[in-house]
Motif scaffolding. Structure first.
Motif, PDB file in Angstrom:
ATOM      1  N   VAL A  69       0.837  -1.207   0.000  1.00  0.00           N
ATOM      2  CA  VAL A  69       0.000   0.000   0.000  1.00  0.00           C
ATOM      3  C   VAL A  69       0.868   1.252   0.000  1.00  0.00           C
ATOM      4  O   VAL A  69       0.605   2.216  -0.741  1.00  0.00           O
ATOM      5  CB  VAL A  69      -0.957   0.000   1.204  1.00  0.00           C
ATOM      6  N   VAL A  70       1.912   1.264   0.819  1.00  0.00           N
ATOM      7  CA  VAL A  70       2.812   2.419   0.877  1.00  0.00           C
ATOM      8  C   VAL A  70       3.464   2.652  -0.488  1.00  0.00           C
ATOM      9  O   VAL A  70       3.537   3.791  -0.976  1.00  0.00           O
ATOM     10  CB  VAL A  70       3.892   2.218   1.960  1.00  0.00           C
ATOM     11  N   LEU A  71       3.924   1.572  -1.127  1.00  0.00           N
ATOM     12  CA  LEU A  71       4.545   1.694  -2.448  1.00  0.00           C
ATOM     13  C   LEU A  71       3.541   2.241  -3.459  1.00  0.00           C
ATOM     14  O   LEU A  71       3.877   3.110  -4.279  1.00  0.00           O
ATOM     15  CB  LEU A  71       5.067   0.326  -2.897  1.00  0.00           C
ATOM     16  N   ASN A  72       2.303   1.758  -3.412  1.00  0.00           N
ATOM     17  CA  ASN A  72       1.273   2.242  -4.331  1.00  0.00           C
ATOM     18  C   ASN A  72       1.028   3.734  -4.150  1.00  0.00           C
ATOM     19  O   ASN A  72       0.912   4.483  -5.132  1.00  0.00           O
ATOM     20  CB  ASN A  72      -0.018   1.445  -4.106  1.00  0.00           C
ATOM     21  N   HIS A  73       0.985   4.183  -2.903  1.00  0.00           N
ATOM     22  CA  HIS A  73       0.748   5.609  -2.641  1.00  0.00           C
ATOM     23  C   HIS A  73       1.938   6.451  -3.084  1.00  0.00           C
ATOM     24  O   HIS A  73       1.754   7.589  -3.555  1.00  0.00           O
ATOM     25  CB  HIS A  73       0.452   5.822  -1.159  1.00  0.00           C
ATOM     26  N   LEU A  74       3.141   5.926  -2.932  1.00  0.00           N
ATOM     27  CA  LEU A  74       4.315   6.657  -3.418  1.00  0.00           C
ATOM     28  C   LEU A  74       4.273   6.798  -4.937  1.00  0.00           C
ATOM     29  O   LEU A  74       4.611   7.868  -5.480  1.00  0.00           O
ATOM     30  CB  LEU A  74       5.596   5.934  -2.988  1.00  0.00           C
ATOM     31  N   GLU A  75       3.866   5.752  -5.614  1.00  0.00           N
ATOM     32  CA  GLU A  75       3.744   5.812  -7.077  1.00  0.00           C
ATOM     33  C   GLU A  75       2.758   6.883  -7.499  1.00  0.00           C
ATOM     34  O   GLU A  75       3.005   7.634  -8.447  1.00  0.00           O
ATOM     35  CB  GLU A  75       3.298   4.449  -7.618  1.00  0.00           C
ATOM     36  N   ARG A  76       1.656   6.982  -6.787  1.00  0.00           N
ATOM     37  CA  ARG A  76       0.674   8.025  -7.106  1.00  0.00           C
ATOM     38  C   ARG A  76       1.247   9.421  -6.827  1.00  0.00           C
ATOM     39  O   ARG A  76       1.031  10.348  -7.601  1.00  0.00           O
ATOM     40  CB  ARG A  76      -0.599   7.815  -6.285  1.00  0.00           C
ATOM     41  N   SER A  77       1.948   9.529  -5.697  1.00  0.00           N
ATOM     42  CA  SER A  77       2.531  10.831  -5.337  1.00  0.00           C
ATOM     43  C   SER A  77       3.505  11.316  -6.402  1.00  0.00           C
ATOM     44  O   SER A  77       3.561  12.518  -6.710  1.00  0.00           O
ATOM     45  CB  SER A  77       3.238  10.737  -3.983  1.00  0.00           C
ATOM     46  N   PHE A  78       4.274  10.379  -6.961  1.00  0.00           N
ATOM     47  CA  PHE A  78       5.257  10.734  -7.990  1.00  0.00           C
ATOM     48  C   PHE A  78       4.682  10.611  -9.404  1.00  0.00           C
ATOM     49  O   PHE A  78       5.406  10.752 -10.389  1.00  0.00           O
ATOM     50  CB  PHE A  78       6.505   9.853  -7.858  1.00  0.00           C
ATOM     51  N   ARG A  79       3.379  10.343  -9.491  1.00  0.00           N
ATOM     52  CA  ARG A  79       2.675  10.244 -10.773  1.00  0.00           C
ATOM     53  C   ARG A  79       3.351   9.271 -11.725  1.00  0.00           C
ATOM     54  O   ARG A  79       3.540   9.542 -12.912  1.00  0.00           O
ATOM     55  CB  ARG A  79       2.551  11.632 -11.410  1.00  0.00           C
ATOM     56  N   SER A  80       3.683   8.133 -11.179  1.00  0.00           N
ATOM     57  CA  SER A  80       4.376   7.122 -11.974  1.00  0.00           C
ATOM     58  C   SER A  80       3.384   6.357 -12.851  1.00  0.00           C
ATOM     59  O   SER A  80       2.420   5.770 -12.336  1.00  0.00           O
ATOM     60  CB  SER A  80       5.103   6.140 -11.055  1.00  0.00           C
ATOM     61  N   ALA A  81       3.627   6.341 -14.144  1.00  0.00           N
ATOM     62  CA  ALA A  81       2.767   5.595 -15.064  1.00  0.00           C
ATOM     63  C   ALA A  81       3.093   4.107 -15.037  1.00  0.00           C
ATOM     64  O   ALA A  81       2.304   3.292 -15.520  1.00  0.00           O
ATOM     65  CB  ALA A  81       2.920   6.131 -16.486  1.00  0.00           C
ATOM     66  N   LYS A  82       4.226   3.765 -14.487  1.00  0.00           N
ATOM     67  CA  LYS A  82       4.601   2.368 -14.349  1.00  0.00           C
ATOM     68  C   LYS A  82       4.368   1.931 -12.912  1.00  0.00           C
ATOM     69  O   LYS A  82       4.696   2.655 -11.975  1.00  0.00           O
ATOM     70  CB  LYS A  82       6.063   2.145 -14.728  1.00  0.00           C
ATOM     71  N   SER A  83       3.792   0.741 -12.749  1.00  0.00           N
ATOM     72  CA  SER A  83       3.485   0.248 -11.414  1.00  0.00           C
ATOM     73  C   SER A  83       4.542  -0.753 -10.960  1.00  0.00           C
ATOM     74  O   SER A  83       4.867  -1.705 -11.681  1.00  0.00           O
ATOM     75  CB  SER A  83       2.107  -0.420 -11.409  1.00  0.00           C
ATOM     76  N   PHE A  84       5.059  -0.533  -9.762  1.00  0.00           N
ATOM     77  CA  PHE A  84       5.952  -1.497  -9.121  1.00  0.00           C
ATOM     78  C   PHE A  84       5.236  -2.212  -7.979  1.00  0.00           C
ATOM     79  O   PHE A  84       5.712  -3.227  -7.490  1.00  0.00           O
ATOM     80  CB  PHE A  84       7.204  -0.792  -8.599  1.00  0.00           C
ATOM     81  N   SER A  85       4.086  -1.657  -7.585  1.00  0.00           N
ATOM     82  CA  SER A  85       3.269  -2.305  -6.560  1.00  0.00           C
ATOM     83  C   SER A  85       2.341  -3.320  -7.217  1.00  0.00           C
ATOM     84  O   SER A  85       2.050  -3.246  -8.418  1.00  0.00           O
ATOM     85  CB  SER A  85       2.453  -1.268  -5.797  1.00  0.00           C
ATOM     86  N   LEU A  86       1.859  -4.257  -6.416  1.00  0.00           N
ATOM     87  CA  LEU A  86       0.901  -5.255  -6.884  1.00  0.00           C
ATOM     88  C   LEU A  86      -0.510  -4.810  -6.475  1.00  0.00           C
ATOM     89  O   LEU A  86      -0.664  -3.934  -5.623  1.00  0.00           O
ATOM     90  CB  LEU A  86       1.244  -6.617  -6.272  1.00  0.00           C
ATOM     91  N   PRO A  87      -1.541  -5.386  -7.076  1.00  0.00           N
ATOM     92  CA  PRO A  87      -2.912  -4.945  -6.755  1.00  0.00           C
ATOM     93  C   PRO A  87      -3.231  -5.030  -5.272  1.00  0.00           C
ATOM     94  O   PRO A  87      -2.918  -6.022  -4.603  1.00  0.00           O
ATOM     95  CB  PRO A  87      -3.788  -5.907  -7.565  1.00  0.00           C
ATOM     96  N   ILE A  88      -3.875  -3.978  -4.767  1.00  0.00           N
ATOM     97  CA  ILE A  88      -4.303  -3.935  -3.371  1.00  0.00           C
ATOM     98  C   ILE A  88      -5.638  -4.664  -3.211  1.00  0.00           C
ATOM     99  O   ILE A  88      -5.856  -5.392  -2.252  1.00  0.00           O
ATOM    100  CB  ILE A  88      -4.432  -2.474  -2.902  1.00  0.00           C
ATOM    101  N   VAL A  89      -6.517  -4.452  -4.178  1.00  0.00           N
ATOM    102  CA  VAL A  89      -7.854  -5.049  -4.156  1.00  0.00           C
ATOM    103  C   VAL A  89      -7.976  -6.034  -5.319  1.00  0.00           C
ATOM    104  O   VAL A  89      -7.656  -5.694  -6.460  1.00  0.00           O
ATOM    105  CB  VAL A  89      -8.949  -3.976  -4.270  1.00  0.00           C
ATOM    106  N   ILE A  90      -8.432  -7.242  -5.026  1.00  0.00           N
ATOM    107  CA  ILE A  90      -8.664  -8.246  -6.065  1.00  0.00           C
ATOM    108  C   ILE A  90     -10.141  -8.622  -6.047  1.00  0.00           C
ATOM    109  O   ILE A  90     -10.656  -9.095  -5.032  1.00  0.00           O
ATOM    110  CB  ILE A  90      -7.802  -9.500  -5.850  1.00  0.00           C
ATOM    111  N   GLN A  91     -10.813  -8.353  -7.155  1.00  0.00           N
ATOM    112  CA  GLN A  91     -12.217  -8.745  -7.272  1.00  0.00           C
ATOM    113  C   GLN A  91     -12.294 -10.057  -8.037  1.00  0.00           C
ATOM    114  O   GLN A  91     -11.637 -10.237  -9.064  1.00  0.00           O
ATOM    115  CB  GLN A  91     -13.038  -7.671  -7.976  1.00  0.00           C
ATOM    116  N   LEU A  92     -13.090 -10.980  -7.530  1.00  0.00           N
ATOM    117  CA  LEU A  92     -13.204 -12.308  -8.109  1.00  0.00           C
ATOM    118  C   LEU A  92     -14.633 -12.552  -8.580  1.00  0.00           C
ATOM    119  O   LEU A  92     -15.591 -12.385  -7.813  1.00  0.00           O
ATOM    120  CB  LEU A  92     -12.839 -13.381  -7.073  1.00  0.00           C
ATOM    121  N   GLU A  93     -14.757 -12.936  -9.849  1.00  0.00           N
ATOM    122  CA  GLU A  93     -16.052 -13.370 -10.364  1.00  0.00           C
ATOM    123  C   GLU A  93     -16.187 -14.861 -10.058  1.00  0.00           C
ATOM    124  O   GLU A  93     -15.586 -15.689 -10.729  1.00  0.00           O
ATOM    125  CB  GLU A  93     -16.134 -13.130 -11.877  1.00  0.00           C
ATOM    126  N   LEU A  94     -16.965 -15.202  -9.050  1.00  0.00           N
ATOM    127  CA  LEU A  94     -17.126 -16.611  -8.702  1.00  0.00           C
ATOM    128  C   LEU A  94     -17.929 -17.346  -9.768  1.00  0.00           C
ATOM    129  O   LEU A  94     -17.716 -18.533 -10.009  1.00  0.00           O
ATOM    130  CB  LEU A  94     -17.782 -16.770  -7.337  1.00  0.00           C
TER     131      LEU A  94
END
Length: 349
Positions: A18-43
């Motif tokens: 989560v911290v890494l994801n927020h840092l990416e947003r703060s620096f407006r990074s178009a590339k993601s180094f964080s993994l998904p925080i929320v995973i939605q599953l179609e059962l």
């Protein structure tokens, strides 16, 4: 005790992610180094209702044959499990129809700190009520109350009331939220909706503007520009009448802010990965599919998660560049008038 808990949180993989994801947003990074925080599953994409407001009632059934998620597929995503914080169980089908529901729930809830939300129409509560023990948040989908509910859902409203009584008798303190399809009829019915939900200790009511999947429903759209002020005024009366938190988009703005492809993914029952929940069914020209993951590892996933259309989305969202095809006219981002028209009976596939 508190310091120990804080230390445990600090070293946890989900917290660092989560911290890494927020840092990416703060620096407006178009590339993601964080993994998904929320995973939605179609059962499953199978449903036991045929609601007037749902794409399920209008889509091409030959392109959307019934599918069911299994635990073997989920086991491939162990590297995502370690870093994610939340699971959403639901899509265009009824999750409780999946016979492997308990196995999937046990897989998601091995770590008690993961938040698991079930999105359900509540029709199967009598036979599945004990399966909800591990669920953190139950979110009921509905379209108004009484005759308005029955007009949209084609099933007796009394059944919903009985099932909510059953739920609250079994789980008096479990968090209960509601997703309400928001159109002209449900808006006119909104005070009665709130009066009904007040009895069930509902935490949050999410108002979701109806996406118009049939030309026959164009007249039900609530968000014509000339009506917006009146909608807002009447809505505030409802908000003041209840302690339930009413969550709704700022429909007075031309564009809504969307975070979905920044921090989440949607995994369909057959393993296809969607960047968001905007249009996940086949036969819709607005699908934001990333495809199928061929190799299951953190490195290969990040390569997959940073394909060009995701980079384009993040640039648009974080750096103010124009949106590309996937998001430029999305009815979650633009909810006024014709933008909500996703009529499937006029598509050319």
């Amino acid at each position: 005790m508190i310091l120990d808990k804080l230390k445990e949180l600090y070293v946890s993989a989900p917290f660092r992610n989560v911290v890494l994801n927020h840092l990416e947003r703060s620096f407006r990074s178009a590339k993601s180094f964080s993994l998904p925080i929320v995973i939605q599953l179609e059962l499953t994409n199978l449903c036991n209702l045929s609601c007037s407001t749902c794409a399920h009632s209008y889509w091409d059934a030959s392109l959307n044959k019934p599918q069911f998620l299994n635990v073997d597929l989920l086991a491939s995503y162990e590297f995502l499990y370690e870093t994610c914080s939340e699971f959403l169980l639901g899509g265009y089908g009824e999750p409780l129809l999946n016979k492997a529901f308990d196995d999937i729930l046990n897989w998601t809830k091995r770590d008690p700190n993961k938040i698991v939300t079930l999105i359900t129409n509540a029709t199967l509560f009598p036979s599945k009520i004990n399966s909800l023990d591990l669920i953190d948040i139950v979110t009921i989908s509905m379209d108004g109350v009484h005759n308005v509910y029955e007009e949209h859902r084609h099933t007796p409203f009394q059944n919903l009331q009985d099932n909510l009584d059953l739920f609250r008798a079994k789980y008096p303190n479990k968090r209960l939220d509601v997703n309400l399809v928001w159109n002209k009829k449900t808006h006119q019915n909104l005070l009665k909706v709130v009066e009904f939900l007040n009895k069930y200790n509902v935490t949050k009511l999410n108002l979701l503007p109806e996406k118009i999947y049939s030309t026959d429903r164009l007249g039900d759209c609530l968000f014509d520009a000339k009506d917006l002020h009146g909608v807002y005024v009447s809505l505030q009366e409802v908000v003041r009448s209840t302690n339930i938190k009413i969550n709704y988009p700022n429909f007075l703005k031309e564009n809504q802010q969307c975070n979905q492809p920044l921090d989440g993914i949607f995994i369909l029952a057959d393993g296809e990965i969607m960047a968001c929940c905007s249009a996940i069914f086949r036969g819709n020209n607005e699908r934001f599919s990333l495809g199928y993951l061929k190799e299951f590892s953190k490195e290969k996933f990040l390569e997959f998660f940073n394909q060009e259309k995701m980079i384009e989305y993040r640039r648009a969202r974080l750096q103010g560049e124009p949106y590309k095809k996937q998001c430029e006219d999305c009815s979650f981002r633009k909810i006024q008038g014709a933008h909500l028209d996703r009529s499937l009976d006029k598509l050319t596939i």
